[in-house]
Design an enzyme around this catalytic site. Structure first.
Site, PDB file in Angstrom:
ATOM      1  N   SER A 275       0.806  -1.104  -0.034  1.00 49.82           N
ATOM      2  CA  SER A 275      -0.045   0.010  -0.065  1.00 49.82           C
ATOM      3  C   SER A 275       0.758   1.268   0.031  1.00 49.82           C
ATOM      4  CB  SER A 275      -0.907  -0.100   1.263  1.00 49.82           C
ATOM      5  OG  SER A 275      -1.974   1.076   1.005  1.00 49.82           O
ATOM      6  N   ASP A 334      -9.222  -4.931  -5.702  1.00 52.12           N
ATOM      7  CA  ASP A 334      -8.716  -3.925  -4.679  1.00 52.12           C
ATOM      8  C   ASP A 334      -8.615  -2.678  -5.420  1.00 52.12           C
ATOM      9  OD1 ASP A 334      -7.350  -2.551  -2.842  1.00 52.12           O
ATOM     10  OD2 ASP A 334      -5.561  -3.632  -2.822  1.00 52.12           O
ATOM     11  N   HIS A 403      -7.526  -5.887   0.094  1.00 50.53           N
ATOM     12  CA  HIS A 403      -6.314  -4.813   0.287  1.00 50.53           C
ATOM     13  C   HIS A 403      -5.390  -5.533   1.358  1.00 50.53           C
ATOM     14  CE1 HIS A 403      -4.047  -1.425  -0.350  1.00 50.53           C
ATOM     15  NE2 HIS A 403      -4.213  -1.089   1.010  1.00 50.53           N
TER      16      HIS A 403
END
Length: 457
Positions: A275, A334, A403
């Site tokens: 991320s 995602d 995620h």
């Protein structure tokens, strides 16, 4: 406390950030669950389709042996020497094993991060660097941590703990002598976790593009990156007596030291992040290559898990020109990987400086809701790919599932060696929801990126 950035960096503040309410996830997450944001994922949760995009036109016909014992002979190909040609579709087991291995190094960041507000190490690593891998249950990983890395942001908001706003974001490690024999080279590894603190959330909202200007001798103002990520990477606490230098200064100093120490050995530099962490990894890779920190013979590879776009098209092109190898591991479900730049992105041919663009080769993990027409034998994909219900897209439970770092690792583990597997009625999100035991933590991911989406034109 606000802090200054490096003088050669331009930071553009996000407009009206102070109007957004500050959310403290610690008020709603039980302390027993603070140490882990991962759902309880079991094996065989999905089937995947692996696709490749942005493939360069001229590639060699290298083919890596599937035997794990061949890693010392083929590690350069696994690190992206030939842009992973013939290794992705179908996914080569040797590459698959390395992706999982580097994913576990990123997972160690989350396992070691202290989210207990009553702890003296709150928002720092829970363990001494000499024992970190042992404490997270991976003492035989074959690497030794040489330095912890901290990140701060030049954003004036209430401080979470004490006078310093620097927070532990990852670590630098080096492969041991025994591991060198197994993998074929001395590997310098840098890993980054994802977003957690107030300032990181707000930095994620700074979706405007800002000139990177990381090379003082050649600023290249047309190369632009997301202002929030740049802020996190370059901001320091040098105005604080006991403050740290910027994340950038910490990283470049230690990597430079390690390159000198092992200059007579065969080396690789591997950066991995999840991320927000994947964005920092890409910025670091570009920085290392742009300023010429490493010798040309040392491969520089980024393993990006669930990474958003970082810079504009000129940034993408410059990374490719510098030989930065990036493998983007993406869950097709995602939404974070589609941000920022939902509209203005690499698909447009105009306004190149204002368009975000992904960098590197993309490995897409996709759970198909498909079935085989028994009369014709044709594979039918029933997903709606062009019309997306945004409210569905940003359901809190979905964000939690799709995620999550552990979800990515499990999907890679169970990725078929064929390009497509025929399996009926598989729905990853539904499957993971059934197994999920906590749904609070990723609420803040959803909220952050919904707001971000409204700010990106």
């Amino acid at each position: 406390m606000a802090s200054k950035s490096l003088p050669n960096v331009i930071n553009n503040c996000c407009m009206n950030l102070y109007k957004f309410p500050l959310i403290n996830p610690l008020n709603t997450i039980s302390h027993e669950k603070l140490h882990s944001f991962r759902p309880n994922v079991t094996k065989k949760i999905c089937c995947c389709t692996v696709t490749i995009t942005s493939l360069p036109s001229s590639l060699s016909s290298v083919r890596v042996c599937n035997n794990s014992a061949s890693l010392p002979l083929n590690w350069r190909d696994v690190q992206g020497l030939n842009n992973w040609e013939n290794l992705i579709q179908p996914l080569n087991p040797l590459l698959q094993g390395e992706i999982i291995r580097y994913g576990k190094f990123v997972t160690a960041c989350y396992d070691a991060f202290d989210l207990n507000p009553n702890s003296k190490r709150y928002l720092n690593c829970k363990h001494n660097k000499n024992r970190m891998f042992l404490e997270v249950g991976w003492g035989d990983c074959g690497y030794a941590v040489t330095k912890y890395v901290y990140v701060t942001a030049n954003i004036s908001i209430p401080i979470q703990n004490g006078g310093s706003c620097a927070r532990w974001v990852g670590y630098i490690a080096v492969s041991s002598d025994e591991e060198v024999k197994r993998i074929g080279r001395r590997d310098i590894l840098v890993t980054f976790r994802g977003t957690v603190t107030y300032q990181e959330w707000i930095a994620n909202l700074m979706s405007s593009l800002s000139p990177a200007r990381l090379d003082p001798n050649d600023p290249k103002p047309d190369i632009m990156v997301e202002a929030g990520f740049l802020n996190l990477y370059t901001s320091s606490e040098t105005n604080n007596r006991f403050g740290l230098g910027s994340c950038r200064e910490q990283l470049l100093s230690e990597i430079s030291r390690l390159l000198r120490k092992y200059k007579n050995e065969e080396l690789s530099i591997t950066l991995a992040g999840h991320s927000m962490g994947s964005s920092l990894a890409l910025l670091l890779a570009y920085d290392i290559a742009e300023i010429g920190l490493k010798p040309p013979s040392v491969p520089l590879t980024v393993f990006s898990f669930a990474g958003p776009r970082v810079g504009n098209i000129h940034f993408k092109e410059r990374c490719e020109e510098l030989g930065v190898k990036v493998l983007r591991i993406v869950n097709a479900n995602d939404p974070i990987t589609k941000l920022p730049g939902v509209i203005f992105n690499e698909s447009l041919n105009t306004w190149r400086s204002a368009c975000y663009a992904h960098v590197g080769i993309e490995l897409v993990l996709d759970c198909l809701k498909s079935y085989e027409d028994e009369t014709s034998g044709i594979m039918i994909d029933t997903r709606v790919t062009k019309v997306v219900n945004m409210m569905e897209l940003f359901k809190i439970e979905d964000i939690l599932c799709v995620h999550d770092m552990q979800t990515y690792i499990e999907m890679i583990k169970n990725c078929p060696r064929r390009s497509r597997i025929r399996r009926k009625g598989v729905d990853l999100i539904k499957k993971l929801k059934e197994m999920n035991t906590t749904s609070v933590a990723w609420k803040y991911v959803a909220i952050t990126w919904v707001v971000l989406l409204t700010m990106v034109v």
